[in-house]
Design an enzyme around this catalytic site. Structure first.
Site, mmCIF file in Angstrom:
data_model
loop_
_atom_site.group_PDB
_atom_site.id
_atom_site.type_symbol
_atom_site.label_atom_id
_atom_site.label_comp_id
_atom_site.label_asym_id
_atom_site.label_seq_id
_atom_site.Cartn_x
_atom_site.Cartn_y
_atom_site.Cartn_z
ATOM 1 N N LYS A 168 0.415 -7.045 -11.417
ATOM 2 C CA LYS A 168 -0.184 -6.927 -10.587
ATOM 3 C C LYS A 168 0.184 -5.474 -9.158
ATOM 4 O O LYS A 168 1.190 -4.872 -10.326
ATOM 5 C CB LYS A 168 0.693 -7.866 -9.385
ATOM 6 C CG LYS A 168 2.049 -7.173 -8.889
ATOM 7 C CD LYS A 168 2.709 -9.423 -8.386
ATOM 8 C CE LYS A 168 4.230 -8.473 -7.571
ATOM 9 N NZ LYS A 168 4.690 -9.708 -7.510
ATOM 10 N N ARG B 204 7.407 -19.628 0.707
ATOM 11 C CA ARG B 204 6.191 -17.959 0.552
ATOM 12 C C ARG B 204 5.246 -19.379 0.141
ATOM 13 O O ARG B 204 4.860 -20.200 0.551
ATOM 14 C CB ARG B 204 6.520 -16.948 -0.123
ATOM 15 C CG ARG B 204 5.382 -16.147 0.019
ATOM 16 C CD ARG B 204 5.286 -15.018 -0.425
ATOM 17 N NE ARG B 204 6.029 -14.967 -2.580
ATOM 18 C CZ ARG B 204 5.796 -13.378 -2.856
ATOM 19 N NH1 ARG B 204 6.737 -12.456 -2.584
ATOM 20 N NH2 ARG B 204 6.147 -13.981 -4.318
ATOM 21 N N HIS C 92 10.067 -18.848 -7.616
ATOM 22 C CA HIS C 92 10.096 -17.226 -7.553
ATOM 23 C C HIS C 92 11.500 -17.135 -6.734
ATOM 24 O O HIS C 92 11.565 -17.989 -5.745
ATOM 25 C CB HIS C 92 9.028 -16.823 -6.922
ATOM 26 C CG HIS C 92 9.349 -15.678 -6.605
ATOM 27 N ND1 HIS C 92 9.345 -14.454 -7.866
ATOM 28 C CD2 HIS C 92 8.336 -14.307 -6.076
ATOM 29 C CE1 HIS C 92 9.322 -13.367 -7.919
ATOM 30 N NE2 HIS C 92 9.422 -13.262 -6.785
ATOM 31 N N ARG D 205 9.296 -13.263 -16.270
ATOM 32 C CA ARG D 205 7.936 -12.356 -15.521
ATOM 33 C C ARG D 205 8.922 -11.364 -14.661
ATOM 34 O O ARG D 205 8.860 -11.168 -13.330
ATOM 35 C CB ARG D 205 8.236 -13.685 -14.328
ATOM 36 C CG ARG D 205 6.760 -14.194 -14.700
ATOM 37 C CD ARG D 205 6.795 -16.010 -13.706
ATOM 38 N NE ARG D 205 6.975 -14.888 -12.505
ATOM 39 C CZ ARG D 205 8.460 -16.372 -11.984
ATOM 40 N NH1 ARG D 205 8.071 -17.159 -13.002
ATOM 41 N NH2 ARG D 205 8.582 -16.607 -10.099
ATOM 42 N N TYR E 6 5.008 21.143 11.131
ATOM 43 C CA TYR E 6 4.556 20.251 12.320
ATOM 44 C C TYR E 6 5.964 20.139 13.111
ATOM 45 O O TYR E 6 6.963 19.749 12.118
ATOM 46 C CB TYR E 6 4.078 19.104 12.064
ATOM 47 C CG TYR E 6 3.213 19.462 11.156
ATOM 48 C CD1 TYR E 6 1.171 20.370 12.182
ATOM 49 C CD2 TYR E 6 2.006 18.510 10.359
ATOM 50 C CE1 TYR E 6 0.713 20.059 11.991
ATOM 51 C CE2 TYR E 6 0.664 18.598 10.253
ATOM 52 C CZ TYR E 6 -0.031 19.658 10.523
ATOM 53 O OH TYR E 6 -1.198 19.572 10.607
ATOM 54 N N CYS F 268 3.685 17.387 5.461
ATOM 55 C CA CYS F 268 2.342 17.454 6.065
ATOM 56 C C CYS F 268 0.787 16.442 5.072
ATOM 57 O O CYS F 268 2.069 15.743 4.018
ATOM 58 C CB CYS F 268 2.007 18.306 6.479
ATOM 59 S SG CYS F 268 2.905 19.571 6.742
ATOM 60 N N MET F 269 0.064 15.944 5.989
ATOM 61 C CA MET F 269 -1.241 15.259 4.727
ATOM 62 C C MET F 269 -1.135 15.012 3.224
ATOM 63 O O MET F 269 -0.979 14.551 2.202
ATOM 64 C CB MET F 269 -1.679 14.778 5.516
ATOM 65 C CG MET F 269 -2.700 13.745 5.172
ATOM 66 S SD MET F 269 -4.845 14.063 5.986
ATOM 67 C CE MET F 269 -4.532 13.134 7.439
ATOM 68 N N ASP F 270 -1.201 16.650 3.121
ATOM 69 C CA ASP F 270 -1.770 17.139 2.517
ATOM 70 C C ASP F 270 -0.588 17.736 1.320
ATOM 71 O O ASP F 270 -0.828 19.279 0.837
ATOM 72 C CB ASP F 270 -2.919 17.843 1.885
ATOM 73 C CG ASP F 270 -4.160 17.227 2.335
ATOM 74 O OD1 ASP F 270 -3.911 15.875 1.705
ATOM 75 O OD2 ASP F 270 -4.698 17.403 3.052
HETATM 76 C C1 LIG Z 1 6.250 -9.816 -8.532
HETATM 77 C C2 LIG Z 1 6.527 -11.269 -8.889
HETATM 78 C C3 LIG Z 1 7.735 -11.060 -10.123
HETATM 79 C C4 LIG Z 1 8.121 -9.993 -10.529
HETATM 80 O O1 LIG Z 1 8.893 -9.578 -9.501
HETATM 81 P P1 LIG Z 1 10.384 -8.586 -10.124
HETATM 82 O O2 LIG Z 1 11.268 -8.334 -8.992
HETATM 83 O O3 LIG Z 1 9.125 -6.721 -10.252
HETATM 84 O O4 LIG Z 1 10.512 -8.571 -11.597
HETATM 85 C C5 LIG Z 1 7.635 -12.734 -10.717
HETATM 86 N N1 LIG Z 1 7.326 -13.598 -9.869
HETATM 87 C C6 LIG Z 1 6.425 -13.288 -9.068
HETATM 88 C C7 LIG Z 1 6.257 -14.389 -8.692
HETATM 89 C C8 LIG Z 1 5.851 -12.231 -8.590
HETATM 90 O O5 LIG Z 1 5.137 -12.078 -7.199
#
Ligand SMILES: *Cc1c(COP(=O)(O)O)cnc(C)c1O
Length: 388
Positions: A39, A137, A171, A230, A271, A318-320
């Site tokens: 993701k 969540r 999770h 995961r 700055y 700075c920005m850049d």
């Molecule tokens: C982002 C996420 C993960 C991975 O988390 P890490 O801490 O990077 O291993 C696993 N499961 C879900 C649902 C997530 O949103």
């Protein structure tokens, strides 16, 4: 290419990604499936290249947060299973089915909407049920007084027409913290998850893929690996856990010295005049700033890595651009390469100094910074988000 490389770029080391993948695979054993979390553009590394690498290496599943992210992968020859962790509007169920994408389902009302759409499209949507065991969540609430009702709602959701419940997952909130209290909380979450799965089994509702282990649980809780793990951050070789497991950082953020000038004592720099030279100071200007993802909160405290060792940032970022003290780096000249973070300057340390986590450091590298992919020590591809 050459002109990009004279400004600021990231190097994405796919050999390190593969090394981490194989190390994690070895750790979890042959019977546990591997889902790579890609993701947020693979935590800023570039989802397409990361997904291709994982697909070729034999990973079982990928996860993204939205349909847009899943579509990008399908449009770039990623044919392996993809799970969308976040919400997808029901109107897009047809597209999910057509692209063979698995959708997380976090509530009965969503299951009903998805089912109705799937039936309308005369297809079957592959789903994974999300259980809220304490992250608070997304997910079906199943703790305490919610248990019976939660289990019933999941069972009902799985039985709806047009849906195929391939998986169930939850999770963890603190699995990456090894403290006693955190450990106990993770164990409670896991116990509740198992309890829900058992209760569903009694009703004849079973799932081929039960999963809950994020990086924290991959590192610290082998009993929680179940059918699939995961991990995200471990794949990218970041966090303290990655160091403990001997994994390698995949991303380096690099730049070049664009100008060098020497100032007398008493000169203020950048700055806000936050920094004032105490002696004759050799100051380099780096063409990287907060718009590239170099956090302004690191002004005056961070040190970049040069061929002559560390060079402190002078004054505000700075920005850049930003300025560094090269007084004790005599070999550093205009054009010399500087590492902001990477193999020599850990993004974990940078994150700590910026009071954040390494996830935010790599996600923050902005789209104007080209990603240069390395495989077998050679450049495989260069990806620039801004049109040439
Ligand atoms: C982002 C996420 C993960 C991975 O988390 P890490 O801490 O990077 O291993 C696993 N499961 C879900 C649902 C997530 O949103």
């Amino acid at each position: 290419m050459e002109t990009d490389l004279r400004r600021t770029w990231t190097e994405i080391n796919l050999d390190h990604l593969l090394y981490n993948y194989h190390a994690l695979r070895e750790r979890i054993g042959k019977t546990v499936k591997f889902l790579g979390v890609v993701k947020a553009d693979a935590y800023g590394h570039g989802a397409v290249q990361v997904a291709k690498t994982l697909q070729d290496a034999g990973a079982d599943y990928l996860a993204v947060s939205s349909l847009d992210e899943a579509r990008e992968l399908r449009n770039h020859d990623i044919i392996m299973p993809i799970l969308i962790l976040g919400h997808t509007p029901p109107e897009q169920v047809g597209e999910l089915i057509r692209m063979n994408i698995t959708q997380a389902v976090s509530a009965e009302a969503k299951a009903e909407e998805y089912s109705a759409e799937a039936v309308k499209c005369q297809g079957t949507l592959n789903i994974h049920i999300k259980v809220d065991t304490g992250m608070s969540r997304l997910g079906f609430l199943c703790d305490g007084a919610h248990f019976e009702g939660g289990v019933a709602r999941i069972a009902h959701s799985c039985a709806l027409p047009g849906l195929h419940a391939e998986g169930i997952f939850t999770h963890f909130a603190v699995s990456d913290e090894p403290g006693e209290e955190e450990n106990a909380y993770t164990k409670e979450q896991f116990a509740l998850f198992c309890h829900v799965i058992d209760a569903l089994k009694e009703q004849g509702c079973t799932f081929p893929i039960r999963h809950c282990a994020n990086s924290g649980a991959v590192a610290y809780h082998p009993e929680m690996w179940l059918d699939m793990v995961r991990p995200g951050i471990l794949l990218y070789g970041l966090s303290q856990m990655a160091d403990v497991l001997g994994l390698k950082p995949v991303m380096s953020l690099k730049t070049n010295v664009s100008t060098i000038k020497t100032y007398e004592a008493g000169t203020t720099i950048s700055y806000g005049r936050l920094f004032k030279t105490e002696e004759r100071t050799r100051v380099g200007v780096l063409p990287i700033g907060y718009a590239d993802g170099f956090f302004r909160s690191l002004s005056n405290i961070y040190q970049v890595m040069t061929e002559d060792g560390k060079a402190p940032i002078l004054g505000r970022i700075c920005m850049d651009m930003c300025m560094v003290d090269l007084t004790s780096c005599p070999n550093v000249a205009v054009g010399s390469e500087v590492e902001i973070f990477g193999m020599k300057n850990s993004a974990n340390v940078m994150a700590q100094m910026a009071q954040t986590i390494p996830y935010e450091i790599t996600c923050a590298v902005s789209k104007r910074v080209p990603r240069v992919y390395y495989r077998n020590g050679k450049i495989l591809e260069r990806k620039l988000w801004i049109d040439d």
